[in-house]
Write an enzyme that holds these catalytic residues in place. Structure first.
Site, PDB file in Angstrom:
ATOM      1  N   ASP A  26      42.552 -32.739 -10.276  1.00 10.70           N
ATOM      2  CA  ASP A  26      43.618 -33.336  -9.637  1.00 10.70           C
ATOM      3  C   ASP A  26      43.977 -34.659 -10.212  1.00 10.70           C
ATOM      4  O   ASP A  26      44.187 -35.108 -10.512  1.00 10.70           O
ATOM      5  CB  ASP A  26      41.604 -34.808  -8.361  1.00 10.70           C
ATOM      6  CG  ASP A  26      42.502 -35.339  -7.716  1.00 10.70           C
ATOM      7  OD1 ASP A  26      43.077 -35.884  -6.907  1.00 10.70           O
ATOM      8  OD2 ASP A  26      41.776 -36.994  -8.546  1.00 10.70           O
ATOM      9  N   ASP A  28      45.132 -38.014  -7.839  1.00  6.88           N
ATOM     10  CA  ASP A  28      44.686 -40.080  -7.509  1.00  6.88           C
ATOM     11  C   ASP A  28      43.565 -40.313  -7.988  1.00  6.88           C
ATOM     12  O   ASP A  28      42.856 -39.170  -7.549  1.00  6.88           O
ATOM     13  CB  ASP A  28      44.703 -39.988  -5.936  1.00  6.88           C
ATOM     14  CG  ASP A  28      46.598 -39.959  -5.578  1.00  6.88           C
ATOM     15  OD1 ASP A  28      46.633 -39.645  -4.549  1.00  6.88           O
ATOM     16  OD2 ASP A  28      46.634 -40.693  -6.567  1.00  6.88           O
ATOM     17  N   GLU A  35      45.448 -45.203  -6.413  1.00  2.00           N
ATOM     18  CA  GLU A  35      45.010 -45.812  -4.976  1.00  2.00           C
ATOM     19  C   GLU A  35      45.326 -47.394  -4.883  1.00  2.00           C
ATOM     20  O   GLU A  35      45.826 -47.651  -3.490  1.00  2.00           O
ATOM     21  CB  GLU A  35      43.603 -45.631  -5.064  1.00  2.00           C
ATOM     22  CG  GLU A  35      43.395 -44.509  -5.102  1.00  2.00           C
ATOM     23  CD  GLU A  35      43.717 -43.661  -3.325  1.00  2.00           C
ATOM     24  OE1 GLU A  35      44.576 -44.355  -2.863  1.00  2.00           O
ATOM     25  OE2 GLU A  35      43.371 -42.160  -3.710  1.00  2.00           O
TER      26      GLU A  35
HETATM   27  C1  XBP Z   1      43.901 -39.119  -3.017  1.00  2.00           C
HETATM   28  C2  XBP Z   1      43.960 -38.353  -1.515  1.00  2.00           C
HETATM   29  C3  XBP Z   1      45.329 -39.280  -0.988  1.00  2.00           C
HETATM   30  C4  XBP Z   1      45.970 -40.354  -1.687  1.00  2.00           C
HETATM   31  C5  XBP Z   1      47.063 -40.846  -0.347  1.00  2.00           C
HETATM   32  O1  XBP Z   1      44.369 -37.808  -3.369  1.00  2.00           O
HETATM   33  O2  XBP Z   1      43.073 -38.925  -0.544  1.00  2.00           O
HETATM   34  O3  XBP Z   1      45.182 -39.118   0.597  1.00  2.00           O
HETATM   35  O4  XBP Z   1      44.923 -42.041  -1.291  1.00  2.00           O
HETATM   36  O5  XBP Z   1      48.142 -40.271  -0.228  1.00  2.00           O
HETATM   37  P1  XBP Z   1      43.490 -36.623  -4.404  1.00  2.00           P
HETATM   38  P2  XBP Z   1      48.687 -39.364   0.511  1.00  2.00           P
HETATM   39  O6  XBP Z   1      43.442 -35.340  -3.781  1.00  2.00           O
HETATM   40  O7  XBP Z   1      44.586 -36.457  -5.886  1.00  2.00           O
HETATM   41  O8  XBP Z   1      43.030 -37.655  -5.059  1.00  2.00           O
HETATM   42  O9  XBP Z   1      48.900 -40.982   1.339  1.00  2.00           O
HETATM   43  O10 XBP Z   1      49.691 -38.899   0.297  1.00  2.00           O
HETATM   44  O11 XBP Z   1      48.289 -38.986   0.970  1.00  2.00           O
HETATM   45 MG    MG Z   2      41.123 -38.186  -6.561  1.00  2.00          MG
END
Ligand code: XBP
Ligand code: MG
Length: 240
Positions: A26, A28, A35
């Site tokens: 993953d 973020d 975040e």
């Molecule tokens: C985390 C998310 C993303 C980010 C924001 O992604 O849910 O929506 O919070 O990015 P991950 P965007 O699966 O990597 O943990 O605004 O591009 O969605």
């Molecule tokens: Mg994540």
């Protein structure tokens, strides 16, 4: 010296990671604590477009239950139940501005890899393991983050990269992990996923993949008892 049950379990998971045919990561919260940069980018986009919205940490923690920036904006707009909510094109444009702001924030200040991530990538390379990314964010955001953290040639380290808008349903649906498995031509049982959120855990688990959780700022109080293990960071799981 007799090892404690906890130490034995860490050793078992470390061995499962070392023996996996592919590691799927993953982005973020897992590769880096991004975040807060996302939250700042959302708030900057609201100011730029004249919206009187400002997401504090408490509100954002609740909104993170919704994966995907566009979906998160829509959920907040509907929660407000005001007349004249945003149209889909308006949400798409607002999210485009947010993404540009996020890319700029990351490119100018960077967001370091979490402890143990660089070591995990290095040990996987030494073992000849295949690496992939399964994320809800966008390709632009992945490129911004990893160009700074790993260098311009970061993409050469990952055989497959699947992002949020590449699939029909975002996490917790299994789509993004199923797409990665299909592109790797591997069964989930031969891989290990690295995640930080419940949505990510459910997405990988529903694809039949064992999940290692690295607790992140916004999800550190979640219950991950069904994961292979939940650690504060990857340093204790990496054989280098
Ligand atoms: C985390 C998310 C993303 C980010 C924001 O992604 O849910 O929506 O919070 O990015 P991950 P965007 O699966 O990597 O943990 O605004 O591009 O969605
Ligand atoms: Mg994540």
């Amino acid at each position: 010296m007799t090892l404690s049950p906890a130490d034995l379990h860490v050793g078992h998971v470390r061995d499962r990671i070392a023996c996996a045919r592919a590691l799927i990561l993953d982005v973020d919260g897992t590769l880096a604590e991004t975040e807060e940069a996302h939250r700042q980018a959302f708030n900057e986009a609201f100011v730029q477009t004249g919206l009187d919205w400002c997401w504090g940490r408490t509100v954002y923690k609740d909104l993170l239950r919704v994966t995907g920036g566009k979906e998160r904006i829509r959920a907040f707009d509907r929660m407000r139940q005001t007349l004249g909510s945003l149209s889909d094109p308006e949400i798409a444009e607002l999210h485009r501005i947010k993404t540009a702001r996020y890319v700029n924030l990351i490119a100018s200040g960077g967001c370091p890899l979490r402890p143990g991530v660089a070591e995990l990538l290095a040990s996987a390379k030494m073992r000849g393991q295949r690496l992939a990314i399964a994320t809800t964010t966008s390709h632009a955001n992945i490129d911004a983050l990893l160009s700074v953290a790993l260098g311009q040639d970061w993409a050469g380290r990952f055989e497959v990269v699947v992002a949020g808008d590449d699939v029909a349903h975002k996490k917790p649906a299994p789509d993004v992990y199923l797409d990665v498995l299909a592109k790797l031509a591997l069964p989930g049982a031969d891989c290990i996923a690295f995640e930080d959120s419940c949505n990510g855990f459910f997405s990988a688990s529903r694809a039949g993949i064992g999940v290692v959780i690295t607790r992140s700022v916004y999800f550190n109080d979640e219950d991950f008892s069904e994961a292979l293990i939940a650690v504060d960071d990857l340093t204790e799981l990496v054989n280098v």
